[in-house]
Motif scaffolding. Structure first.
Motif, PDB file in Angstrom:
ATOM      1  N   GLY A  70       0.710  -1.255   0.088  1.00  0.00           N
ATOM      2  CA  GLY A  70      -0.237  -0.025   0.182  1.00  0.00           C
ATOM      3  C   GLY A  70       0.899   1.259  -0.054  1.00  0.00           C
ATOM      4  O   GLY A  70       2.097   1.198   0.606  1.00  0.00           O
ATOM      5  N   VAL A  71       0.283   2.284  -0.595  1.00  0.00           N
ATOM      6  CA  VAL A  71       0.907   3.524  -0.530  1.00  0.00           C
ATOM      7  C   VAL A  71      -0.241   4.643  -0.054  1.00  0.00           C
ATOM      8  O   VAL A  71      -1.340   4.519  -0.240  1.00  0.00           O
ATOM      9  CB  VAL A  71       1.291   4.176  -2.013  1.00  0.00           C
ATOM     10  CG1 VAL A  71       1.997   5.468  -2.113  1.00  0.00           C
ATOM     11  CG2 VAL A  71       2.252   3.081  -2.851  1.00  0.00           C
ATOM     12  N   VAL A  72       0.500   5.371   0.881  1.00  0.00           N
ATOM     13  CA  VAL A  72      -0.303   6.661   1.426  1.00  0.00           C
ATOM     14  C   VAL A  72       0.305   7.932   1.433  1.00  0.00           C
ATOM     15  O   VAL A  72       1.568   7.948   1.480  1.00  0.00           O
ATOM     16  CB  VAL A  72      -0.335   6.371   3.051  1.00  0.00           C
ATOM     17  CG1 VAL A  72      -1.140   7.417   3.610  1.00  0.00           C
ATOM     18  CG2 VAL A  72      -1.356   4.995   3.312  1.00  0.00           C
ATOM     19  N   GLY A  73      -0.555   8.816   0.545  1.00  0.00           N
ATOM     20  CA  GLY A  73       0.227  10.228   0.430  1.00  0.00           C
ATOM     21  C   GLY A  73      -0.723  11.192   1.270  1.00  0.00           C
ATOM     22  O   GLY A  73      -1.714  11.109   1.595  1.00  0.00           O
ATOM     23  N   VAL A  74       0.049  12.083   1.932  1.00  0.00           N
ATOM     24  CA  VAL A  74      -0.551  13.302   2.730  1.00  0.00           C
ATOM     25  C   VAL A  74      -0.220  14.530   2.292  1.00  0.00           C
ATOM     26  O   VAL A  74       0.852  14.760   1.911  1.00  0.00           O
ATOM     27  CB  VAL A  74      -0.010  13.006   4.172  1.00  0.00           C
ATOM     28  CG1 VAL A  74      -0.683  14.014   5.093  1.00  0.00           C
ATOM     29  CG2 VAL A  74      -0.286  11.670   4.743  1.00  0.00           C
ATOM     30  N   LEU A  75      -1.205  15.298   2.115  1.00  0.00           N
ATOM     31  CA  LEU A  75      -0.934  16.631   1.518  1.00  0.00           C
ATOM     32  C   LEU A  75      -1.803  17.560   2.560  1.00  0.00           C
ATOM     33  O   LEU A  75      -2.824  17.855   2.942  1.00  0.00           O
ATOM     34  CB  LEU A  75      -1.618  17.073   0.295  1.00  0.00           C
ATOM     35  CG  LEU A  75      -1.195  18.103  -0.689  1.00  0.00           C
ATOM     36  CD1 LEU A  75       0.371  18.362  -0.584  1.00  0.00           C
ATOM     37  CD2 LEU A  75      -1.928  18.363  -1.893  1.00  0.00           C
ATOM     38  N   ALA A  76      -0.708  18.176   3.545  1.00  0.00           N
ATOM     39  CA  ALA A  76      -1.541  19.241   4.537  1.00  0.00           C
ATOM     40  C   ALA A  76      -1.435  20.665   3.911  1.00  0.00           C
ATOM     41  O   ALA A  76      -0.613  21.120   3.427  1.00  0.00           O
ATOM     42  CB  ALA A  76      -0.775  19.145   5.848  1.00  0.00           C
ATOM     43  N   ASN A  77      -2.849  21.029   4.173  1.00  0.00           N
ATOM     44  CA  ASN A  77      -2.938  22.548   3.258  1.00  0.00           C
ATOM     45  C   ASN A  77      -3.594  23.408   4.432  1.00  0.00           C
ATOM     46  O   ASN A  77      -4.694  23.939   4.176  1.00  0.00           O
ATOM     47  CB  ASN A  77      -3.580  22.355   2.124  1.00  0.00           C
ATOM     48  CG  ASN A  77      -3.576  23.516   1.246  1.00  0.00           C
ATOM     49  OD1 ASN A  77      -2.519  24.414   1.283  1.00  0.00           O
ATOM     50  ND2 ASN A  77      -4.779  23.654   0.433  1.00  0.00           N
ATOM     51  N   GLY A  78      -3.075  23.627   5.650  1.00  0.00           N
ATOM     52  CA  GLY A  78      -3.872  24.525   6.470  1.00  0.00           C
ATOM     53  C   GLY A  78      -4.888  23.773   7.556  1.00  0.00           C
ATOM     54  O   GLY A  78      -4.965  22.507   7.327  1.00  0.00           O
ATOM     55  N   GLU A  79      -5.385  24.852   8.151  1.00  0.00           N
ATOM     56  CA  GLU A  79      -6.395  24.280   9.025  1.00  0.00           C
ATOM     57  C   GLU A  79      -7.749  23.796   8.261  1.00  0.00           C
ATOM     58  O   GLU A  79      -7.972  24.537   7.317  1.00  0.00           O
ATOM     59  CB  GLU A  79      -6.727  25.111  10.094  1.00  0.00           C
ATOM     60  CG  GLU A  79      -5.884  25.474  11.022  1.00  0.00           C
ATOM     61  CD  GLU A  79      -5.259  24.369  11.969  1.00  0.00           C
ATOM     62  OE1 GLU A  79      -6.266  23.527  12.476  1.00  0.00           O
ATOM     63  OE2 GLU A  79      -4.180  24.422  12.274  1.00  0.00           O
ATOM     64  N   GLY A  80      -8.257  22.724   8.873  1.00  0.00           N
ATOM     65  CA  GLY A  80      -9.500  22.136   7.880  1.00  0.00           C
ATOM     66  C   GLY A  80      -9.888  20.843   8.351  1.00  0.00           C
ATOM     67  O   GLY A  80      -8.758  20.176   8.813  1.00  0.00           O
ATOM     68  N   PRO A  81     -10.662  20.288   7.819  1.00  0.00           N
ATOM     69  CA  PRO A  81     -10.916  18.625   7.925  1.00  0.00           C
ATOM     70  C   PRO A  81      -9.976  17.854   7.024  1.00  0.00           C
ATOM     71  O   PRO A  81      -9.163  18.421   6.427  1.00  0.00           O
ATOM     72  CB  PRO A  81     -12.271  18.596   7.100  1.00  0.00           C
ATOM     73  CG  PRO A  81     -13.015  19.881   6.868  1.00  0.00           C
ATOM     74  CD  PRO A  81     -11.640  20.872   6.952  1.00  0.00           C
TER      75      PRO A  81
END
Length: 436
Positions: A70-81
């Protein structure tokens, strides 16, 4: 191919689609490459490598080898859900017969050590291409949404890869999602989407049944207990479970998909093995079917004078996939705004196929929504009202998932698949103010 023109996309998703048209030729090439190079469950090394490289190039934080491949990508872009988007990667042991120029000629080694043909007969190549298209759009439009997206490229959906990812520390290793979203391409007209609140996909129970006989020479069957005849009796008797023990208003399916016995025409073997698949949509029906199957297997063995009790070994059990009511209504509204209300349908009953996607939402204790989007040329349905498909099902002239002829039309299926993922995610990522 021909397709019904869709209205211009509107609503919160529209800004997230800027530049998608320029990206589509590359997505088409990616899809064809994935289709030509399918890999069996937990063997998706090439596919996972491509997905990981693409996510890194787009600017995502990437973790490989989760739950195997499996591959997991995370893109954090400020406060939010935190929104989880999932696509599955594995192919099936099916020999492709589509005749496409990019048809698969690949082979693989199955869990029993046999060399088998491999094909993307369930459309997981479409899912991967659509998710990677959506992740590219999200990375390119960060000024238009807020929150965190967790992109999950899941191995082995056909045999329960989601629990493997959970067992590999998924809950602790990655941001905890507030909503889990996923989709599946279907043999319905491209441009149409169907889902429902509550149960949307059936539970699946798989059983390996080993029947014991007493082998001998084919010329002297009277000295044997023939497990081939026993297996045939079991197969035929199992056909009565749904037709005679389950009410017409309830849903269940019992399929014997594999039967193996013997090595030569004049040798009666000692054993026979069946692989049984059971689908159900409620706990009560599931329990009744499982009890009936066990009763029939043991009773037929006794009737045949089997020297040893049969063995029934469960494997790859999937629960019912359940859509959260409120979240599903929100997704339906977002899809209707993006594609047009006449292209989004509520399914009247759960689909009898099964999915392990719900494992993510259950483990995280958050809502999840799963929908189906069409991938077949509408010309094939020229004389059929799309709404009638909900009641009457897909015509048997249309190759369905797991068929060697199953081949979603890349255009405009890929574009729509990217749009539906982003439209659903935009409900959470663009903020209440953008919903009007």
């Amino acid at each position: 191919m021909t397709h019904t023109p869709l209205p211009a996309v509107t609503g919160p998703v529209a800004p997230l689609l800027d530049g998608l048209g320029d990206r589509l030729p590359g997505l088409r090439a990616l899809y064809e490459d994935l289709h030509a190079h399918p890999e069996l469950s937990f063997q998706e090394f090439r596919t996972a490598g491509i997905a990981a490289a693409r996510l890194r190039d787009q600017g995502w934080e990437v973790t490989e080898g989760v739950g195997g491949t499996g591959v997991v990508g995370v893109l954090a872009n400020g406060e939010g859900p935190v929104v989880l988007l999932r696509a599955d990667m594995d192919g099936l042991p099916v020999e492709e017969r589509t005749g496409l120029p990019y048809a698969s000629t690949a082979t693989g080694t199955d869990p029993d050590g046999r060399t088998v043909p491999v094909m993307h007969a369930c459309g997981h190549d479409v899912h991967v291409a659509c998710l990677l298209g959506a992740t590219a759009q999200l990375a390119a439009t960060r000024d238009r949404w807020r929150g965190t997206v967790v992109a999950v490229l899941q191995p082995a959906e056909e045999v329960g890869g989601a629990p493997a990812m959970i067992d590999d520390g998924f809950l602790d290793r990655f941001p905890r999602a507030d909503i889990c979203l996923a989709q599946h391409v279907a043999p319905t007209p491209v441009g149409f989407v169907g889902t429902r609140p509550g149960p949307v996909m059936a539970a699946s129970d798989n059983l390996r049944v080993r029947l014991h006989g007493r082998g001998g020479h084919g010329s002297m069957p009277e000295t044997t207990v023939d497990p081939v005849v026993l297996a045939a009796a079991v197969v035929m008797r199992l056909q009565t479970v749904v037709s005679r023990e389950i009410a017409a208003a309830q849903t269940a399916v019992v399929t014997v998909g594999s039967l193996h016995a013997g090595t030569k025409e004049n040798i009666i073997p000692d054993t026979a093995e069946l692989m049984v698949n059971i689908r159900s949509t409620t706990p009560d029906v599931r329990e009744r079917v499982l009890r009936a199957v066990e009763r029939i297997v043991f009773a037929e063995a006794a009737a045949s004078g089997a020297p040893k009790d049969p063995e029934i070994l469960p494997f790859n059990t999937f629960p019912v996939t359940v859509n959260d009511h409120d979240a599903t209504h929100a997704v339906q509204a977002a899809l209707a705004e993006a594609l047009g209300a006449d292209h989004v349908f509520t399914l009247p009953r759960p689909v009898t196929g099964s999915e392990d996607f719900g494992t993510f939402g259950t483990a995280l204790d958050v809502p999840s929504v799963f929908w189906h989007f069409g991938g077949a040329d509408p010309a094939l349905f020229r004389d059929i009202d799309p709404a009638s498909l909900l009641e009457n099902g897909i015509p048997d002239t249309i190759p369905a998932n797991h068929s060697p002829y199953f081949a979603p039309a890349p255009e405009p299926t890929l574009e729509i698949g990217v749009t539906t993922l982003l439209a659903a995610a935009a409900h959470w990522l663009t903020g209440p103010a953008d919903h009007g």
